[in-house]
Each structure stands twice: as C-alpha cells, then as structure tokens.
Design an enzyme around this catalytic site. Structure first.
Site, PDB file in Angstrom:
ATOM      1  N   GLY A 255       0.897  -1.319   0.172  1.00  0.00           N
ATOM      2  CA  GLY A 255      -0.061   0.027   0.019  1.00  0.00           C
ATOM      3  C   GLY A 255       0.808   1.305  -0.009  1.00  0.00           C
ATOM      4  O   GLY A 255       0.442   2.081   0.699  1.00  0.00           O
TER       5      GLY A 255
ATOM      6  N   GLY B 254      -0.576   4.614  -1.207  1.00  0.00           N
ATOM      7  CA  GLY B 254      -1.854   5.234  -0.314  1.00  0.00           C
ATOM      8  C   GLY B 254      -1.431   6.513   0.693  1.00  0.00           C
ATOM      9  O   GLY B 254      -0.327   6.990   0.518  1.00  0.00           O
TER      10      GLY B 254
ATOM     11  N   ASP C 238       2.465  -1.709  -4.368  1.00  0.00           N
ATOM     12  CA  ASP C 238       0.852  -1.541  -4.279  1.00  0.00           C
ATOM     13  C   ASP C 238       0.388  -2.107  -5.331  1.00  0.00           C
ATOM     14  O   ASP C 238       1.071  -2.581  -6.323  1.00  0.00           O
ATOM     15  CB  ASP C 238       0.923   0.105  -4.521  1.00  0.00           C
ATOM     16  CG  ASP C 238      -0.519   0.540  -3.798  1.00  0.00           C
ATOM     17  OD1 ASP C 238      -1.578  -0.013  -4.190  1.00  0.00           O
ATOM     18  OD2 ASP C 238      -0.223   1.175  -2.862  1.00  0.00           O
TER      19      ASP C 238
ATOM     20  N   ASP D  87       0.150  -7.822  -5.600  1.00  0.00           N
ATOM     21  CA  ASP D  87      -1.156  -7.870  -4.836  1.00  0.00           C
ATOM     22  C   ASP D  87      -1.258  -8.726  -3.639  1.00  0.00           C
ATOM     23  O   ASP D  87      -1.128  -9.622  -3.690  1.00  0.00           O
ATOM     24  CB  ASP D  87      -2.182  -8.391  -5.843  1.00  0.00           C
ATOM     25  CG  ASP D  87      -3.695  -8.454  -5.559  1.00  0.00           C
ATOM     26  OD1 ASP D  87      -3.849  -8.062  -4.406  1.00  0.00           O
ATOM     27  OD2 ASP D  87      -4.557  -8.749  -6.364  1.00  0.00           O
TER      28      ASP D  87
ATOM     29  N   TYR E 213     -16.120  -1.950   8.094  1.00  0.00           N
ATOM     30  CA  TYR E 213     -14.488  -1.656   8.243  1.00  0.00           C
ATOM     31  C   TYR E 213     -14.118  -1.752   9.634  1.00  0.00           C
ATOM     32  O   TYR E 213     -13.103  -2.414   9.957  1.00  0.00           O
ATOM     33  CB  TYR E 213     -14.459  -0.151   7.835  1.00  0.00           C
ATOM     34  CG  TYR E 213     -12.912   0.333   7.803  1.00  0.00           C
ATOM     35  CD1 TYR E 213     -12.014   0.107   7.295  1.00  0.00           C
ATOM     36  CD2 TYR E 213     -12.815   1.405   9.118  1.00  0.00           C
ATOM     37  CE1 TYR E 213     -10.460   0.598   7.522  1.00  0.00           C
ATOM     38  CE2 TYR E 213     -11.514   2.011   9.175  1.00  0.00           C
ATOM     39  CZ  TYR E 213     -10.534   1.660   8.368  1.00  0.00           C
ATOM     40  OH  TYR E 213      -9.218   2.048   8.592  1.00  0.00           O
TER      41      TYR E 213
ATOM     42  N   LYS F 256     -11.416  -4.308  11.496  1.00  0.00           N
ATOM     43  CA  LYS F 256     -10.303  -4.007  12.427  1.00  0.00           C
ATOM     44  C   LYS F 256     -10.481  -4.634  13.636  1.00  0.00           C
ATOM     45  O   LYS F 256      -9.286  -5.061  14.138  1.00  0.00           O
ATOM     46  CB  LYS F 256     -10.259  -2.508  12.369  1.00  0.00           C
ATOM     47  CG  LYS F 256      -9.895  -1.742  11.023  1.00  0.00           C
ATOM     48  CD  LYS F 256      -8.459  -2.072  10.669  1.00  0.00           C
ATOM     49  CE  LYS F 256      -8.101  -1.221   9.405  1.00  0.00           C
ATOM     50  NZ  LYS F 256      -6.783  -1.499   8.864  1.00  0.00           N
TER      51      LYS F 256
HETATM   52  N1  SER Z   1      -9.574   7.192   8.529  1.00  0.00           N
HETATM   53  C1  SER Z   1     -10.589   6.051   8.498  1.00  0.00           C
HETATM   54  C2  SER Z   1     -11.963   6.312   7.804  1.00  0.00           C
HETATM   55  O1  SER Z   1     -12.444   7.232   8.127  1.00  0.00           O
HETATM   56  C3  SER Z   1     -10.740   5.533   9.819  1.00  0.00           C
HETATM   57  O2  SER Z   1      -9.568   4.783  10.450  1.00  0.00           O
HETATM   58  O3  SER Z   1     -12.406   5.078   7.474  1.00  0.00           O
END
Ligand code: SER
Length: 320
Positions: A8, A11, A34, A52, A143, A147
């Site tokens: 990454g 990014g 990346d 990848d 997300y 995490k």
């Molecule tokens: N910056 C991230 C988001 O907003 C949070 O870790 O998804």
C-alpha cells in the site's frame, strides 16, 4: 540489516511512511509495493513493484526472494467505501491481513509486522469521551468489524506463533501529500484542499461532529517508534489507542479563516454522519505514551499552517 516490505505504498500513509523508512534503513532496503502506480518520488527513490497482497503465492515468493525482515501492511478499504460493498470489503481487509500473518508465521526471516487498526473498532456502546484502551467494542461498520477482528487475529498470532505484530488505532489522519479515499474522517483533509481551490466546502458531517485526528508527521513518528521499541516494553499486542487533537468541522473552518477570511462552509451530512456518531470524540492514549515515550507535536494551528502552505505549493507546482 533490515529489509522492509511496504504493502500500500501509494496510499495516504504508505506514500509518506516509505520515504521515512528509506531515510532510516537505506533506500535499497525498503521495497514499496501497491496494486496501483505510486507517486514519482516513491518510484525514483528505491525499489517499487506492483504486488497484490491478495495473491498469497506471489506474496510469499516476494518475501523469500528479497529476504524481507519487516512488513508494513497498509492496504485497506476505508469505512465509507466498505459500506458500499460490504462483502468485498470484508474479503479484502481480512484476507489480506491473514495472508500477511501467515507469511510472517511461515518465513523465519520476517521478524516484525505493522498493521494499522482504527478508531472504527469502537461502537455505540463505547464511552465516547477519552475512550479507554480497553472498553466496550461493538463496531457497526464493516470496516470497524474487520479492524476489531484483525486486532484479535494479531494478538492470536502473537501469542500462539510468536509473530511480533504491532498496531495503532489511528484516528483520522490529516495530510497533504496523498489524499485518503472513502473514509469517514476524510472531511478533515478535503476541507483544506477545497478551501484553497474554491474557498468553499460542503461537509458530509455536521459542524459540531468532534472526531479524534492526527497530523501525518505525528502518525509516522508514532509508527516508527512503535516498531523500534523493545518487544518487552509493549503492553498491548493487539493495538494501541493513539491520537492528536479532537477536531470538529466548525473548529477547522474557523482556523482556516485565519488564512482565508472569505472561506465558507456548508453542511450536507450523508451516511457517514451515522458512522461518525458511533466513533470516539476523544481518545485516551496514555498507555501508548507511557510505553513509547511519544506525544503529538501538531495541534490545530500548526496543522492548518502546514496544510495551507503545502497545498498552495503543490497547486503552484502543478501549474508550472
Ligand atoms: N480514517 C478512517 C476512515 O475514516 C478511520 O480509520 O475510514
């Protein structure tokens, strides 16, 4: 000698962390990778390759061939984007981490892994002021669920297989080099770019939405110090809370007006408002500060000053 793999590298975090790690460990020892093309300085300053992380066979060959000793896995689908394609986002965020943990378990040369967690691990039942390191965690986004599951897997691989994996629960990261994409904290970056380009910004969360933030330089310093620390000095092997100032759109807008007095804001909260409303308003990062002897340098005023001057330079350079 350390040989570092960055996943990454194109990014928001990778494009800055790669340069810092090359400064510390030598340009040729930091392999930037990346799935997409990287900024010119990443490609010119040391090895860059398309890789990848979902391709586990290619990944393990790469790690063995280059005798990699540390992996920084920074690729992820952020909170807002993940809500649009939940199953795909879960697959990308989780399977990529599992590929990295398995490689670290299997390849003896790999001594350390860094993987970022997020304030998104928290949810509606979490105390939102000075959110503690250990507390209720019931994330409601794809997300955040990925995490939190990732944190548990990191600790599992640490305890069961001795993989030295380290992590920080980053708050919103503010930076000018590479803009984030699809996150709930992205407004704190977009606001600066739009203020300079258009003197106006329509914000996707309401004006008093307070969120923990951190300037990228502080995030990079925290990450490097965490990775350099002695394993025995670390009390968290899942992820540490870490934060800079808590900021709302109204606070940032008022500070931008020091530089651009006719800057105007409008508010059009979208689905990300509901996400923001379940995340902390401020974070207690006392454990990290104690274990690592770190504290953030940038407050709102210094963040605004640097963002405004660097974005202006960037725009000027792109026009010449
Ligand atoms: N910056 C991230 C988001 O907003 C949070 O870790 O998804």
């Amino acid at each position: 000698m350390e040989r570092i793999l960055i996943i990454g590298a194109a990014g928001q975090i990778g494009s800055e962390l790669t340069l810092k790690l090359r400064e510390i460990y030598g340009n040729d020892n930091v392999y930037a990778t990346d799935v997409k093309d990287a900024p010119a300085d990443i490609k010119a300053g040391g090895p860059f390759q398309l890789l990848d992380v979902m391709d586990d066979k290619h990944l393990i060959h790469f790690v063995i061939r280059h005798k990699i000793t540390q992996i920084y896995h920074l690729a992820a689908v952020l909170s807002g984007n993940a809500e649009k394609l939940p199953v795909q986002a879960w697959h990308i965020n989780m399977d990529s981490l599992m590929n990295i943990l398995e490689v670290a378990k299997l390849v003896e040369d790999v001594k350390k892994v860094f993987w970022p967690s997020s304030i998104a691990v928290f949810g509606a039942s979490t105390p939102r002021q000075m959110t503690p390191q250990v507390t209720y965690m019931e994330p409601s986004t794809v997300y955040g669920i990925s995490k939190l599951a990732g944190e548990r897997w990191c600790e599992y691989y640490n305890k069961r297989y001795g993989v030295d994996v380290r992590s920080l629960r980053y708050p919103g990261l503010i930076s000018y080099k590479t803009e984030p994409g699809g996150g709930t904290t992205d407004w704190a970056v977009e606001i600066y770019f739009e203020a300079i380009k258009k003197k106006a910004y329509t914000c996707f969360v309401s004006e008093e939405t307070l969120m923990p933030m951190m300037f990228m330089d502080d995030a990079i310093e925290a990450t490097v110090r965490l990775m350099e620390a002695e394993h025995a000095s670390l009390s968290a092997h899942s992820a540490y809370n870490v934060s800079g100032p808590s900021l709302s759109p109204a606070m940032v807008a008022a500070d931008i007006q020091r530089h651009i007095p006719d800057f105007t804001m409008e508010y059009a909260p979208d689905f990300r408002q509901q996400i923001a409303d379940t995340w902390p308003r401020s974070m207690d990062d006392g454990n990290f500060r104690k274990d690592i002897d770190w504290k953030p340098v940038f407050d709102l005023i210094t963040i605004t000053d640097v963002m405004i001057s660097e974005i202006r330079k960037k725009i000027k350079a792109s026009l010449t």
